[in-house]
Design a protein around this motif. Structure first.
Motif, PDB file in Angstrom:
ATOM      1  N   LEU A 111       0.827  -1.206   0.000  1.00  0.00           N
ATOM      2  CA  LEU A 111       0.000   0.000   0.000  1.00  0.00           C
ATOM      3  C   LEU A 111       0.861   1.255   0.000  1.00  0.00           C
ATOM      4  O   LEU A 111       0.539   2.249  -0.661  1.00  0.00           O
ATOM      5  CB  LEU A 111      -0.946   0.001   1.201  1.00  0.00           C
ATOM      6  CG  LEU A 111      -2.100  -0.997   1.145  1.00  0.00           C
ATOM      7  CD1 LEU A 111      -2.851  -1.025   2.473  1.00  0.00           C
ATOM      8  CD2 LEU A 111      -3.042  -0.661   0.009  1.00  0.00           C
ATOM      9  N   ALA A 112       1.960   1.219   0.739  1.00  0.00           N
ATOM     10  CA  ALA A 112       2.860   2.368   0.772  1.00  0.00           C
ATOM     11  C   ALA A 112       3.485   2.602  -0.600  1.00  0.00           C
ATOM     12  O   ALA A 112       3.642   3.751  -1.030  1.00  0.00           O
ATOM     13  CB  ALA A 112       3.938   2.171   1.832  1.00  0.00           C
ATOM     14  N   VAL A 113       3.825   1.522  -1.308  1.00  0.00           N
ATOM     15  CA  VAL A 113       4.377   1.671  -2.661  1.00  0.00           C
ATOM     16  C   VAL A 113       3.370   2.391  -3.549  1.00  0.00           C
ATOM     17  O   VAL A 113       3.706   3.351  -4.246  1.00  0.00           O
ATOM     18  CB  VAL A 113       4.748   0.302  -3.275  1.00  0.00           C
ATOM     19  CG1 VAL A 113       5.017   0.430  -4.768  1.00  0.00           C
ATOM     20  CG2 VAL A 113       5.958  -0.285  -2.576  1.00  0.00           C
ATOM     21  N   GLU A 114       2.135   1.938  -3.517  1.00  0.00           N
ATOM     22  CA  GLU A 114       1.095   2.563  -4.333  1.00  0.00           C
ATOM     23  C   GLU A 114       0.916   4.032  -3.972  1.00  0.00           C
ATOM     24  O   GLU A 114       0.722   4.871  -4.843  1.00  0.00           O
ATOM     25  CB  GLU A 114      -0.228   1.823  -4.161  1.00  0.00           C
ATOM     26  CG  GLU A 114      -0.221   0.435  -4.765  1.00  0.00           C
ATOM     27  CD  GLU A 114      -1.493  -0.327  -4.478  1.00  0.00           C
ATOM     28  OE1 GLU A 114      -2.498   0.277  -4.036  1.00  0.00           O
ATOM     29  OE2 GLU A 114      -1.493  -1.554  -4.692  1.00  0.00           O
ATOM     30  N   ARG A 115       1.014   4.318  -2.704  1.00  0.00           N
ATOM     31  CA  ARG A 115       0.797   5.683  -2.230  1.00  0.00           C
ATOM     32  C   ARG A 115       1.906   6.641  -2.670  1.00  0.00           C
ATOM     33  O   ARG A 115       1.651   7.793  -2.997  1.00  0.00           O
ATOM     34  CB  ARG A 115       0.701   5.652  -0.706  1.00  0.00           C
ATOM     35  CG  ARG A 115       0.474   6.980  -0.069  1.00  0.00           C
ATOM     36  CD  ARG A 115       0.312   6.784   1.412  1.00  0.00           C
ATOM     37  NE  ARG A 115       0.120   8.038   2.095  1.00  0.00           N
ATOM     38  CZ  ARG A 115      -0.002   8.139   3.400  1.00  0.00           C
ATOM     39  NH1 ARG A 115       0.020   7.054   4.147  1.00  0.00           N
ATOM     40  NH2 ARG A 115      -0.164   9.311   3.957  1.00  0.00           N
ATOM     41  N   PHE A 116       3.144   6.156  -2.707  1.00  0.00           N
ATOM     42  CA  PHE A 116       4.278   7.028  -2.948  1.00  0.00           C
ATOM     43  C   PHE A 116       4.861   6.943  -4.359  1.00  0.00           C
ATOM     44  O   PHE A 116       5.699   7.765  -4.714  1.00  0.00           O
ATOM     45  CB  PHE A 116       5.387   6.750  -1.934  1.00  0.00           C
ATOM     46  CG  PHE A 116       5.008   7.130  -0.539  1.00  0.00           C
ATOM     47  CD1 PHE A 116       5.003   8.455  -0.150  1.00  0.00           C
ATOM     48  CD2 PHE A 116       4.636   6.171   0.391  1.00  0.00           C
ATOM     49  CE1 PHE A 116       4.638   8.821   1.133  1.00  0.00           C
ATOM     50  CE2 PHE A 116       4.269   6.523   1.676  1.00  0.00           C
ATOM     51  CZ  PHE A 116       4.272   7.854   2.048  1.00  0.00           C
ATOM     52  N   GLU A 117       4.423   5.979  -5.186  1.00  0.00           N
ATOM     53  CA  GLU A 117       5.111   5.749  -6.450  1.00  0.00           C
ATOM     54  C   GLU A 117       5.041   6.921  -7.425  1.00  0.00           C
ATOM     55  O   GLU A 117       5.978   7.137  -8.189  1.00  0.00           O
ATOM     56  CB  GLU A 117       4.634   4.458  -7.103  1.00  0.00           C
ATOM     57  CG  GLU A 117       3.221   4.443  -7.578  1.00  0.00           C
ATOM     58  CD  GLU A 117       2.831   3.060  -8.065  1.00  0.00           C
ATOM     59  OE1 GLU A 117       3.719   2.245  -8.362  1.00  0.00           O
ATOM     60  OE2 GLU A 117       1.626   2.796  -8.142  1.00  0.00           O
ATOM     61  N   VAL A 118       3.991   7.702  -7.420  1.00  0.00           N
ATOM     62  CA  VAL A 118       3.872   8.797  -8.382  1.00  0.00           C
ATOM     63  C   VAL A 118       4.698  10.008  -7.958  1.00  0.00           C
ATOM     64  O   VAL A 118       5.496  10.532  -8.733  1.00  0.00           O
ATOM     65  CB  VAL A 118       2.389   9.190  -8.580  1.00  0.00           C
ATOM     66  CG1 VAL A 118       2.272  10.440  -9.441  1.00  0.00           C
ATOM     67  CG2 VAL A 118       1.611   8.039  -9.196  1.00  0.00           C
ATOM     68  N   GLU A 119       4.524  10.448  -6.729  1.00  0.00           N
ATOM     69  CA  GLU A 119       5.176  11.673  -6.293  1.00  0.00           C
ATOM     70  C   GLU A 119       6.566  11.460  -5.682  1.00  0.00           C
ATOM     71  O   GLU A 119       7.356  12.395  -5.620  1.00  0.00           O
ATOM     72  CB  GLU A 119       4.285  12.411  -5.292  1.00  0.00           C
ATOM     73  CG  GLU A 119       3.027  12.952  -5.947  1.00  0.00           C
ATOM     74  CD  GLU A 119       2.206  13.799  -5.010  1.00  0.00           C
ATOM     75  OE1 GLU A 119       2.786  14.438  -4.115  1.00  0.00           O
ATOM     76  OE2 GLU A 119       0.977  13.806  -5.174  1.00  0.00           O
ATOM     77  N   HIS A 120       6.844  10.248  -5.213  1.00  0.00           N
ATOM     78  CA  HIS A 120       8.121   9.967  -4.556  1.00  0.00           C
ATOM     79  C   HIS A 120       8.669   8.625  -5.053  1.00  0.00           C
ATOM     80  O   HIS A 120       8.706   7.638  -4.308  1.00  0.00           O
ATOM     81  CB  HIS A 120       7.942   9.955  -3.037  1.00  0.00           C
ATOM     82  CG  HIS A 120       7.299  11.193  -2.503  1.00  0.00           C
ATOM     83  ND1 HIS A 120       7.969  12.395  -2.419  1.00  0.00           N
ATOM     84  CD2 HIS A 120       6.039  11.426  -2.070  1.00  0.00           C
ATOM     85  CE1 HIS A 120       7.155  13.309  -1.934  1.00  0.00           C
ATOM     86  NE2 HIS A 120       5.976  12.749  -1.725  1.00  0.00           N
ATOM     87  N   ALA A 179      11.618   7.434  -5.640  1.00  0.00           N
ATOM     88  CA  ALA A 179      12.776   6.843  -4.957  1.00  0.00           C
ATOM     89  C   ALA A 179      12.336   6.105  -3.692  1.00  0.00           C
ATOM     90  O   ALA A 179      12.831   5.009  -3.397  1.00  0.00           O
ATOM     91  CB  ALA A 179      13.806   7.913  -4.614  1.00  0.00           C
ATOM     92  N   ILE A 180      11.407   6.682  -2.972  1.00  0.00           N
ATOM     93  CA  ILE A 180      10.874   6.021  -1.772  1.00  0.00           C
ATOM     94  C   ILE A 180      10.132   4.757  -2.176  1.00  0.00           C
ATOM     95  O   ILE A 180      10.302   3.696  -1.568  1.00  0.00           O
ATOM     96  CB  ILE A 180       9.968   6.980  -0.980  1.00  0.00           C
ATOM     97  CG1 ILE A 180      10.821   8.090  -0.339  1.00  0.00           C
ATOM     98  CG2 ILE A 180       9.161   6.230   0.083  1.00  0.00           C
ATOM     99  CD1 ILE A 180      10.023   9.193   0.312  1.00  0.00           C
ATOM    100  N   ALA A 181       9.323   4.855  -3.232  1.00  0.00           N
ATOM    101  CA  ALA A 181       8.585   3.681  -3.708  1.00  0.00           C
ATOM    102  C   ALA A 181       9.547   2.580  -4.139  1.00  0.00           C
ATOM    103  O   ALA A 181       9.308   1.400  -3.861  1.00  0.00           O
ATOM    104  CB  ALA A 181       7.654   4.066  -4.851  1.00  0.00           C
ATOM    105  N   GLY A 182      10.647   2.947  -4.780  1.00  0.00           N
ATOM    106  CA  GLY A 182      11.641   1.952  -5.188  1.00  0.00           C
ATOM    107  C   GLY A 182      12.259   1.243  -4.000  1.00  0.00           C
ATOM    108  O   GLY A 182      12.447   0.023  -4.019  1.00  0.00           O
ATOM    109  N   ALA A 183      12.584   1.995  -2.963  1.00  0.00           N
ATOM    110  CA  ALA A 183      13.144   1.386  -1.748  1.00  0.00           C
ATOM    111  C   ALA A 183      12.125   0.450  -1.109  1.00  0.00           C
ATOM    112  O   ALA A 183      12.475  -0.637  -0.637  1.00  0.00           O
ATOM    113  CB  ALA A 183      13.566   2.470  -0.764  1.00  0.00           C
TER     114      ALA A 183
END
Length: 87
Positions: free
Chosen positions: A59-68, A70-74
């Motif tokens: 869920l965190a990946v989905e939340r951050f993948e567009v705007e962040h 690098a965080i989504a990649g980690a």
């Protein structure tokens, strides 16, 4: 050892957050809470299935993948390692 790899990836996520990306306080708190859960798993070295942790990271990946991205990649790397650990 997968736990060591997971620790490295968690450290990489911390480094991303240390760069102070433009996150809301709620987003930052949610990520810190998630990181705390992951750290507890590492410390306990549990090898059991815990779908709620993996679901939370997804869920965190989905939340951050567009705007962040690098965080989504980690976070994606953490998902892979959790899967390798059987979590």
């Amino acid at each position: 050892m997968p736990a060591q790899e997971l620790q490295k990836q968690l450290d990489a996520l911390r480094e991303q957050l240390d760069q102070n990306p433009p996150l809301t306080e709620v987003e930052r708190k949610d990520l810190h809470d998630l990181m705390e859960q992951i750290q507890l798993k590492i410390e306990l070295e549990t090898r059991t299935q815990d779908a709620s942790l993996a679901d939370g990271v997804n869920l965190a990946v989905e939340r951050f993948e567009v705007e962040h991205p690098a965080i989504a990649g980690a976070l994606r790397n953490i998902i892979i390692t959790l899967g390798n650990m059987g979590i």
